[in-house]
Design a protein around this motif. Sequence first.
Motif, PDB file in Angstrom:
ATOM      1  N   ALA A  39    -100.264 -35.912 -75.194  1.00 30.67           N
ATOM      2  CA  ALA A  39    -100.977 -37.092 -74.687  1.00 30.67           C
ATOM      3  C   ALA A  39    -100.445 -37.499 -73.320  1.00 30.67           C
ATOM      4  O   ALA A  39    -101.223 -37.822 -72.410  1.00 30.67           O
ATOM      5  N   GLU A  40     -99.139 -37.473 -73.164  1.00 36.77           N
ATOM      6  CA  GLU A  40     -98.535 -37.894 -71.905  1.00 36.77           C
ATOM      7  C   GLU A  40     -98.884 -36.961 -70.754  1.00 36.77           C
ATOM      8  O   GLU A  40     -99.048 -37.389 -69.618  1.00 36.77           O
ATOM      9  N   LEU A  41     -99.025 -35.672 -71.059  1.00 41.08           N
ATOM     10  CA  LEU A  41     -99.277 -34.676 -70.016  1.00 41.08           C
ATOM     11  C   LEU A  41    -100.740 -34.234 -69.948  1.00 41.08           C
ATOM     12  O   LEU A  41    -101.067 -33.262 -69.276  1.00 41.08           O
ATOM     13  N   ALA A  42    -101.614 -34.971 -70.603  1.00 43.17           N
ATOM     14  CA  ALA A  42    -103.027 -34.587 -70.689  1.00 43.17           C
ATOM     15  C   ALA A  42    -103.693 -34.449 -69.327  1.00 43.17           C
ATOM     16  O   ALA A  42    -104.584 -33.622 -69.157  1.00 43.17           O
ATOM     17  N   ASP A  43    -103.291 -35.227 -68.347  1.00 43.41           N
ATOM     18  CA  ASP A  43    -103.912 -35.181 -67.020  1.00 43.41           C
ATOM     19  C   ASP A  43    -103.148 -34.298 -66.043  1.00 43.41           C
ATOM     20  O   ASP A  43    -103.304 -34.437 -64.828  1.00 43.41           O
ATOM     21  N   THR A  44    -102.328 -33.399 -66.568  1.00 41.74           N
ATOM     22  CA  THR A  44    -101.564 -32.471 -65.734  1.00 41.74           C
ATOM     23  C   THR A  44    -101.954 -31.048 -66.115  1.00 41.74           C
ATOM     24  O   THR A  44    -102.626 -30.828 -67.126  1.00 41.74           O
ATOM     25  N   PRO A  45    -101.516 -30.060 -65.357  1.00 41.84           N
ATOM     26  CA  PRO A  45    -101.819 -28.670 -65.725  1.00 41.84           C
ATOM     27  C   PRO A  45    -100.962 -28.131 -66.873  1.00 41.84           C
ATOM     28  O   PRO A  45    -101.143 -26.997 -67.309  1.00 41.84           O
ATOM     29  N   VAL A  46    -100.055 -28.945 -67.394  1.00 43.04           N
ATOM     30  CA  VAL A  46     -99.170 -28.502 -68.470  1.00 43.04           C
ATOM     31  C   VAL A  46     -99.915 -28.547 -69.805  1.00 43.04           C
ATOM     32  O   VAL A  46    -100.513 -29.566 -70.153  1.00 43.04           O
ATOM     33  N   ILE A  47     -99.888 -27.448 -70.536  1.00 43.22           N
ATOM     34  CA  ILE A  47    -100.503 -27.376 -71.855  1.00 43.22           C
ATOM     35  C   ILE A  47     -99.392 -27.529 -72.890  1.00 43.22           C
ATOM     36  O   ILE A  47     -98.378 -26.837 -72.828  1.00 43.22           O
ATOM     37  N   VAL A  78     -96.596 -15.966 -79.978  1.00 43.85           N
ATOM     38  CA  VAL A  78     -96.885 -15.204 -78.760  1.00 43.85           C
ATOM     39  C   VAL A  78     -98.245 -15.611 -78.206  1.00 43.85           C
ATOM     40  O   VAL A  78     -98.404 -15.801 -76.991  1.00 43.85           O
ATOM     41  N   TRP A  79     -99.241 -15.781 -79.068  1.00 39.22           N
ATOM     42  CA  TRP A  79    -100.569 -16.208 -78.631  1.00 39.22           C
ATOM     43  C   TRP A  79    -100.477 -17.529 -77.860  1.00 39.22           C
ATOM     44  O   TRP A  79    -101.022 -17.669 -76.770  1.00 39.22           O
ATOM     45  N   ALA A  80     -99.778 -18.499 -78.418  1.00 39.70           N
ATOM     46  CA  ALA A  80     -99.675 -19.814 -77.767  1.00 39.70           C
ATOM     47  C   ALA A  80     -98.891 -19.747 -76.475  1.00 39.70           C
ATOM     48  O   ALA A  80     -99.238 -20.416 -75.500  1.00 39.70           O
ATOM     49  N   ALA A  81     -97.861 -18.932 -76.448  1.00 38.64           N
ATOM     50  CA  ALA A  81     -97.015 -18.841 -75.248  1.00 38.64           C
ATOM     51  C   ALA A  81     -97.718 -18.130 -74.095  1.00 38.64           C
ATOM     52  O   ALA A  81     -97.351 -18.326 -72.937  1.00 38.64           O
ATOM     53  N   THR A  82     -98.754 -17.369 -74.399  1.00 29.98           N
ATOM     54  CA  THR A  82     -99.442 -16.606 -73.355  1.00 29.98           C
ATOM     55  C   THR A  82    -100.871 -17.103 -73.129  1.00 29.98           C
ATOM     56  O   THR A  82    -101.704 -16.371 -72.592  1.00 29.98           O
ATOM     57  N   LEU A  83    -101.159 -18.333 -73.514  1.00 29.83           N
ATOM     58  CA  LEU A  83    -102.490 -18.902 -73.320  1.00 29.83           C
ATOM     59  C   LEU A  83    -102.876 -18.943 -71.859  1.00 29.83           C
ATOM     60  O   LEU A  83    -102.041 -19.199 -70.987  1.00 29.83           O
ATOM     61  N   ASP A  84    -104.148 -18.729 -71.612  1.00 27.97           N
ATOM     62  CA  ASP A  84    -104.711 -18.915 -70.291  1.00 27.97           C
ATOM     63  C   ASP A  84    -104.583 -20.399 -69.911  1.00 27.97           C
ATOM     64  O   ASP A  84    -104.635 -21.260 -70.800  1.00 27.97           O
ATOM     65  N   PRO A  85    -104.425 -20.721 -68.647  1.00 30.65           N
ATOM     66  CA  PRO A  85    -104.281 -22.131 -68.254  1.00 30.65           C
ATOM     67  C   PRO A  85    -105.418 -23.040 -68.722  1.00 30.65           C
ATOM     68  O   PRO A  85    -105.244 -24.249 -68.820  1.00 30.65           O
ATOM     69  N   SER A  86    -106.566 -22.480 -69.046  1.00 30.37           N
ATOM     70  CA  SER A  86    -107.670 -23.311 -69.544  1.00 30.37           C
ATOM     71  C   SER A  86    -107.686 -23.380 -71.065  1.00 30.37           C
ATOM     72  O   SER A  86    -108.617 -23.943 -71.649  1.00 30.37           O
ATOM     73  N   GLY A  87    -106.661 -22.851 -71.699  1.00 32.92           N
ATOM     74  CA  GLY A  87    -106.591 -22.811 -73.159  1.00 32.92           C
ATOM     75  C   GLY A  87    -106.418 -24.183 -73.781  1.00 32.92           C
ATOM     76  O   GLY A  87    -106.244 -25.179 -73.081  1.00 32.92           O
ATOM     77  N   PRO A  88    -106.484 -24.198 -75.102  1.00 36.11           N
ATOM     78  CA  PRO A  88    -106.370 -25.476 -75.813  1.00 36.11           C
ATOM     79  C   PRO A  88    -104.995 -26.111 -75.700  1.00 36.11           C
ATOM     80  O   PRO A  88    -104.029 -25.443 -75.453  1.00 36.11           O
TER      81      PRO A  88
END
Length: 88
Positions: A39-47, A78-88
């Motif tokens: 929630a805190e980082l929702a408006d940043t590029p950090v997933i 591994v899937w989560a760690a390698t998500l595309d920047p537009s991932g969930p």
Amino acid sequence: SGAGSHGEEQFGLTRRGGTAASYGISKAALNALTATLAAELADTPVIVNAVCPGLTATFEDAEEMGARPVAHGAASVVWAATLDPSGP
């Protein structure tokens, strides 16, 4: 982690009758931290995501409890760690 959940049917906080309380409580704290950071980082590029690999055979006789091999549990991490920047 399901161990830190109220609703998880097998290993949730309300299903173990107080057994391994510190484990479940620490998992609940990590779930809360993940939700707060997301929630805190929702408006940043950090997933920010959490992954529950399920019961994984990281201890002796875990397979007898229905645990999955470590490689299967690690696949979700591994899937989560390698998500595309537009991932969930």
